[in-house]
Design an enzyme around this catalytic site. Structure first.
Site, PDB file in Angstrom:
ATOM      1  N   ASP A  46      71.102  19.514  36.193  1.00  0.00           N
ATOM      2  CA  ASP A  46      71.608  18.720  37.316  1.00  0.00           C
ATOM      3  C   ASP A  46      71.047  19.278  38.620  1.00  0.00           C
ATOM      4  OD1 ASP A  46      74.090  16.754  38.164  1.00  0.00           O
ATOM      5  OD2 ASP A  46      73.820  18.387  39.599  1.00  0.00           O
ATOM      6  N   TYR A  51      69.598  19.593  47.505  1.00  0.00           N
ATOM      7  CA  TYR A  51      69.498  21.010  47.155  1.00  0.00           C
ATOM      8  C   TYR A  51      68.149  21.617  47.541  1.00  0.00           C
ATOM      9  CZ  TYR A  51      73.383  19.677  44.036  1.00  0.00           C
ATOM     10  OH  TYR A  51      74.545  19.175  43.513  1.00  0.00           O
ATOM     11  N   LYS A  76      70.036  13.165  42.683  1.00  0.00           N
ATOM     12  CA  LYS A  76      70.940  12.389  43.533  1.00  0.00           C
ATOM     13  C   LYS A  76      70.251  11.988  44.838  1.00  0.00           C
ATOM     14  CE  LYS A  76      74.434  15.607  41.845  1.00  0.00           C
ATOM     15  NZ  LYS A  76      73.489  16.687  41.519  1.00  0.00           N
ATOM     16  N   HIS A 109      74.790  10.489  46.233  1.00  0.00           N
ATOM     17  CA  HIS A 109      75.420  11.806  46.331  1.00  0.00           C
ATOM     18  C   HIS A 109      76.795  11.756  47.001  1.00  0.00           C
ATOM     19  CE1 HIS A 109      74.114  16.296  46.383  1.00  0.00           C
ATOM     20  NE2 HIS A 109      75.393  16.172  46.095  1.00  0.00           N
ATOM     21  N   LEU A 191      84.474  25.966  38.498  1.00  0.00           N
ATOM     22  CA  LEU A 191      85.137  27.272  38.637  1.00  0.00           C
ATOM     23  C   LEU A 191      85.694  27.478  40.037  1.00  0.00           C
ATOM     24  CD1 LEU A 191      82.528  29.456  36.695  1.00  0.00           C
ATOM     25  CD2 LEU A 191      84.550  28.277  35.800  1.00  0.00           C
ATOM     26  N   ASN A 241      78.347  31.300  29.984  1.00  0.00           N
ATOM     27  CA  ASN A 241      78.837  29.955  30.270  1.00  0.00           C
ATOM     28  C   ASN A 241      78.486  28.944  29.193  1.00  0.00           C
ATOM     29  OD1 ASN A 241      79.956  30.859  32.674  1.00  0.00           O
ATOM     30  ND2 ASN A 241      78.235  30.166  33.931  1.00  0.00           N
TER      31      ASN A 241
END
Length: 274
Positions: A46, A51, A76, A109, A191, A241
């Site tokens: 992703d 970003y 996005k 987004h 998280l 993870n």
């Protein structure tokens, strides 16, 4: 890495329920972090124009040697690019930076209801979808009233709504709306930027299960049916993870974690962002 279950979207496309997120990974670190995730066994990545690391994600995909058909890649549309011409240019740039001919999932987004035009943006995403340049389209950070407005003025129902979800922000109302309309829910910041990992309830359940707080929190999200994509730049954490499919939380565990909800965001309220 154990086999990751797939979620079938409302158009029949399947997406791995666990992925690797690249939010706030600096471009200089993104290629190696993404390559590490792919080496560990992740097949769902992703990213986003916002970003600033799509090119590095693309470099990692190319350098991994993994067959394109075995990967699921999401990006996005950046804020401020809702106008049709701008969205077309941005999408072209995303494909070029990622080095891909087709994207698996492309999202708006943020709705930016004050300054943007997410309906026009969505209608442009429908163009990409009809042309086969993306396998599925969806939204991110949309509340039910945003989605309703979009659906009243479009043909394609979003396949995904990616929203902030973690034990302190369970978003039960949005998840219920998504389920009612056969829209898959993706959880970003699962998280809560690490804040939930110190919660006594989660720490106790983790100790009881012989797991880490992160694994328990991510397992909670998966058992709710959400699609999650934690991120890290360290191999140990990336590996940790991923080890989520050889244990289950009990109904009591799930209820205790869900009861931690305090409607507490780590990011912006979608009605206030733009």
């Amino acid at each position: 890495m154990h086999a990751v279950p797939n979620v079938t979207l409302n158009n029949g496309v399947t997406i791995p329920q666990l992925g690797f997120g690249t939010f706030k990974i600096p471009p200089a670190d993104t290629r190696q972090a993404t390559l590490t995730a792919l080496e560990v066994g992740y097949r769902h990545i992703d990213t986003a124009e916002m970003y600033g690391n799509e090119k590095e994600v693309g470099d990692a995909i190319r350098d991994s040697g993994i067959d394109r058909d075995d990967l699921f890649v999401t990006s996005k549309l950046n804020n401020g690019l809702h106008e049709a011409a701008a969205a077309r240019t941005a999408f072209d740039q995303t494909l070029e930076d990622l080095g891909l001919e087709q994207l698996d999932l492309f999202l708006i987004h943020w709705p930016r209801p004050r300054t943007g035009n997410f309906v026009e943006a969505w209608q442009t995403l429908e163009e990409f979808y009809r042309a086969g340049r993306v396998r599925a389209i969806g939204v991110s950070n949309f509340k039910p009233h945003h989605v309703r407005r979009l659906m009243e003025n479009s043909v394609v129902t979003p396949a995904v709504n990616q929203i902030e979800i973690h034990p302190y922000l369970t978003q039960d109302d949005v998840r219920a709306f998504n389920a009612e309309h056969d829209i898959a829910t993706e959880a970003w910041s699962p998280l809560a930027k690490g804040t939930v990992l110190r919660d006594p309830v989660i720490v106790r359940i983790a100790d009881d299960r012989g797991r880490t707080p992160a694994q328990v929190t991510l397992r909670w999200a998966l058992q709710r049916g959400d699609i999650v994509f934690p991120k890290s730049v360290t191999r140990e954490r990336v590996q940790e993870n991923s080890l989520l499919f050889d244990f289950e939380l009990s109904e009591a565990d799930m209820a205790e974690i869900s009861a931690l909800n305090r409607d507490e965001r780590t990011g912006s309220d979608p009605d206030e962002n733009g």
